[in-house]
Design a protein around this motif. Structure first.
Motif, mmCIF file in Angstrom:
data_model
loop_
_atom_site.group_PDB
_atom_site.id
_atom_site.type_symbol
_atom_site.label_atom_id
_atom_site.label_comp_id
_atom_site.label_asym_id
_atom_site.label_seq_id
_atom_site.Cartn_x
_atom_site.Cartn_y
_atom_site.Cartn_z
ATOM 1 N N ARG A 19 0.859 -1.185 0.000
ATOM 2 C CA ARG A 19 0.000 0.000 0.000
ATOM 3 C C ARG A 19 0.894 1.233 0.000
ATOM 4 O O ARG A 19 1.731 1.391 0.897
ATOM 5 C CB ARG A 19 -0.912 0.002 1.222
ATOM 6 C CG ARG A 19 -1.823 1.212 1.355
ATOM 7 C CD ARG A 19 -2.696 1.046 2.576
ATOM 8 N NE ARG A 19 -3.412 2.251 2.937
ATOM 9 C CZ ARG A 19 -4.601 2.595 2.474
ATOM 10 N NH1 ARG A 19 -5.206 1.829 1.569
ATOM 11 N NH2 ARG A 19 -5.199 3.696 2.878
ATOM 12 N N LEU A 20 0.703 2.073 -1.016
ATOM 13 C CA LEU A 20 1.436 3.325 -1.103
ATOM 14 C C LEU A 20 0.562 4.469 -0.614
ATOM 15 O O LEU A 20 -0.664 4.461 -0.820
ATOM 16 C CB LEU A 20 1.864 3.603 -2.551
ATOM 17 C CG LEU A 20 2.677 2.523 -3.253
ATOM 18 C CD1 LEU A 20 3.072 3.000 -4.651
ATOM 19 C CD2 LEU A 20 3.889 2.131 -2.449
ATOM 20 N N SER A 21 1.208 5.444 0.010
ATOM 21 C CA SER A 21 0.505 6.627 0.492
ATOM 22 C C SER A 21 1.199 7.871 -0.032
ATOM 23 O O SER A 21 2.408 7.876 -0.262
ATOM 24 C CB SER A 21 0.511 6.662 2.021
ATOM 25 O OG SER A 21 -0.122 5.529 2.558
ATOM 26 N N CYS A 22 0.406 8.914 -0.227
ATOM 27 C CA CYS A 22 0.955 10.193 -0.686
ATOM 28 C C CYS A 22 0.133 11.307 -0.056
ATOM 29 O O CYS A 22 -1.105 11.296 -0.152
ATOM 30 C CB CYS A 22 0.897 10.281 -2.200
ATOM 31 S SG CYS A 22 1.337 11.899 -2.877
ATOM 32 N N ALA A 23 0.819 12.258 0.556
ATOM 33 C CA ALA A 23 0.146 13.393 1.171
ATOM 34 C C ALA A 23 0.664 14.682 0.559
ATOM 35 O O ALA A 23 1.880 14.860 0.400
ATOM 36 C CB ALA A 23 0.384 13.396 2.673
ATOM 37 N N ALA A 24 -0.256 15.565 0.242
ATOM 38 C CA ALA A 24 0.090 16.863 -0.333
ATOM 39 C C ALA A 24 -0.004 17.932 0.741
ATOM 40 O O ALA A 24 -0.894 17.893 1.601
ATOM 41 C CB ALA A 24 -0.846 17.199 -1.483
ATOM 42 N N SER A 25 0.917 18.886 0.672
ATOM 43 C CA SER A 25 0.893 20.004 1.614
ATOM 44 C C SER A 25 1.359 21.260 0.890
ATOM 45 O O SER A 25 2.001 21.201 -0.155
ATOM 46 C CB SER A 25 1.791 19.717 2.818
ATOM 47 O OG SER A 25 3.144 19.564 2.401
ATOM 48 N N GLY A 26 1.008 22.412 1.486
ATOM 49 C CA GLY A 26 1.422 23.676 0.889
ATOM 50 C C GLY A 26 0.236 24.579 0.647
ATOM 51 O O GLY A 26 -0.795 24.499 1.301
ATOM 52 N N ALA A 77 -4.755 13.488 0.625
ATOM 53 C CA ALA A 77 -3.955 12.271 0.463
ATOM 54 C C ALA A 77 -4.570 11.345 -0.582
ATOM 55 O O ALA A 77 -5.781 11.376 -0.837
ATOM 56 C CB ALA A 77 -3.840 11.537 1.792
ATOM 57 N N VAL A 78 -3.700 10.546 -1.159
ATOM 58 C CA VAL A 78 -4.125 9.515 -2.097
ATOM 59 C C VAL A 78 -3.367 8.241 -1.749
ATOM 60 O O VAL A 78 -2.221 8.290 -1.294
ATOM 61 C CB VAL A 78 -3.871 9.943 -3.559
ATOM 62 C CG1 VAL A 78 -2.388 10.099 -3.856
ATOM 63 C CG2 VAL A 78 -4.507 8.965 -4.537
ATOM 64 N N TYR A 79 -4.028 7.109 -1.967
ATOM 65 C CA TYR A 79 -3.456 5.817 -1.625
ATOM 66 C C TYR A 79 -3.539 4.880 -2.830
ATOM 67 O O TYR A 79 -4.412 5.029 -3.685
ATOM 68 C CB TYR A 79 -4.208 5.202 -0.449
ATOM 69 C CG TYR A 79 -4.329 6.136 0.731
ATOM 70 C CD1 TYR A 79 -5.473 6.913 0.910
ATOM 71 C CD2 TYR A 79 -3.281 6.275 1.641
ATOM 72 C CE1 TYR A 79 -5.579 7.792 1.965
ATOM 73 C CE2 TYR A 79 -3.389 7.151 2.704
ATOM 74 C CZ TYR A 79 -4.535 7.909 2.857
ATOM 75 O OH TYR A 79 -4.630 8.791 3.912
ATOM 76 N N LEU A 80 -2.615 3.938 -2.866
ATOM 77 C CA LEU A 80 -2.642 2.918 -3.906
ATOM 78 C C LEU A 80 -2.492 1.562 -3.236
ATOM 79 O O LEU A 80 -1.410 1.236 -2.737
ATOM 80 C CB LEU A 80 -1.529 3.136 -4.922
ATOM 81 C CG LEU A 80 -1.475 2.126 -6.080
ATOM 82 C CD1 LEU A 80 -2.719 2.243 -6.952
ATOM 83 C CD2 LEU A 80 -0.214 2.331 -6.925
ATOM 84 N N GLN A 81 -3.578 0.803 -3.207
ATOM 85 C CA GLN A 81 -3.537 -0.551 -2.685
ATOM 86 C C GLN A 81 -3.229 -1.488 -3.843
ATOM 87 O O GLN A 81 -3.978 -1.534 -4.828
ATOM 88 C CB GLN A 81 -4.876 -0.925 -2.058
ATOM 89 C CG GLN A 81 -4.945 -2.350 -1.545
ATOM 90 C CD GLN A 81 -4.005 -2.607 -0.388
ATOM 91 O OE1 GLN A 81 -3.860 -1.785 0.511
ATOM 92 N NE2 GLN A 81 -3.337 -3.762 -0.405
#
Length: 121
Positions: A19-26, A77-81
């Motif tokens: 499982r990949l995770s990605c969080a955006a900020s700014g 955030a976006v995830y990839l299972q």
């Protein structure tokens, strides 16, 4: 202005899951699209899956039924299972987001640094 930070890559045996995770900020006003791309050795970068706001997910044919993209809008955030992984899924996976920033008021594509996924046979 916008940073995408990925996590969750690694080494897994064929048939396994990650499982990949990605969080955006700014300076984010709205995220219009968020998803994942990958680049395998010697190949062009390709879309894996993405979610456009207000729409269902789109997937590459090669991952349909095995991978699932999901979003948490509250966390940006976006995830990839990834299930039933095969050696052909070995690649660097990149998070991508189409972001409308607050200052300046502009929509641009942003990319994460990439995370390696290696599937052994």
């Amino acid at each position: 202005q916008v940073q995408l930070v990925e996590s969750g890559g690694g080494l897994v045996q064929a048939g396994g899951s990650l499982r990949l995770s990605c969080a955006a900020s700014g300076s984010i006003r709205r995220i219009n699209r968020m998803g994942w791309y990958r680049r395998a050795p010697g190949k062009e970068r390709e879309l894996v899956g993405e979610i456009i706001s207000g729409s269902s997910a789109n997937y590459a044919e090669s991952v349909k039924g095995r991978f699932t993209v999901s979003r948490d809008n509250a966390k940006n955030a976006v995830y990839l299972q990834m299930d039933s992984l095969s050696p052909e899924d070995t690649a660097v996976y990149y998070c991508n987001a189409r972001v409308l920033t607050t200052t300046p008021l502009r929509a641009n594509d942003y990319w994460g640094q990439g995370t390696q996924v290696t599937v052994s046979s």
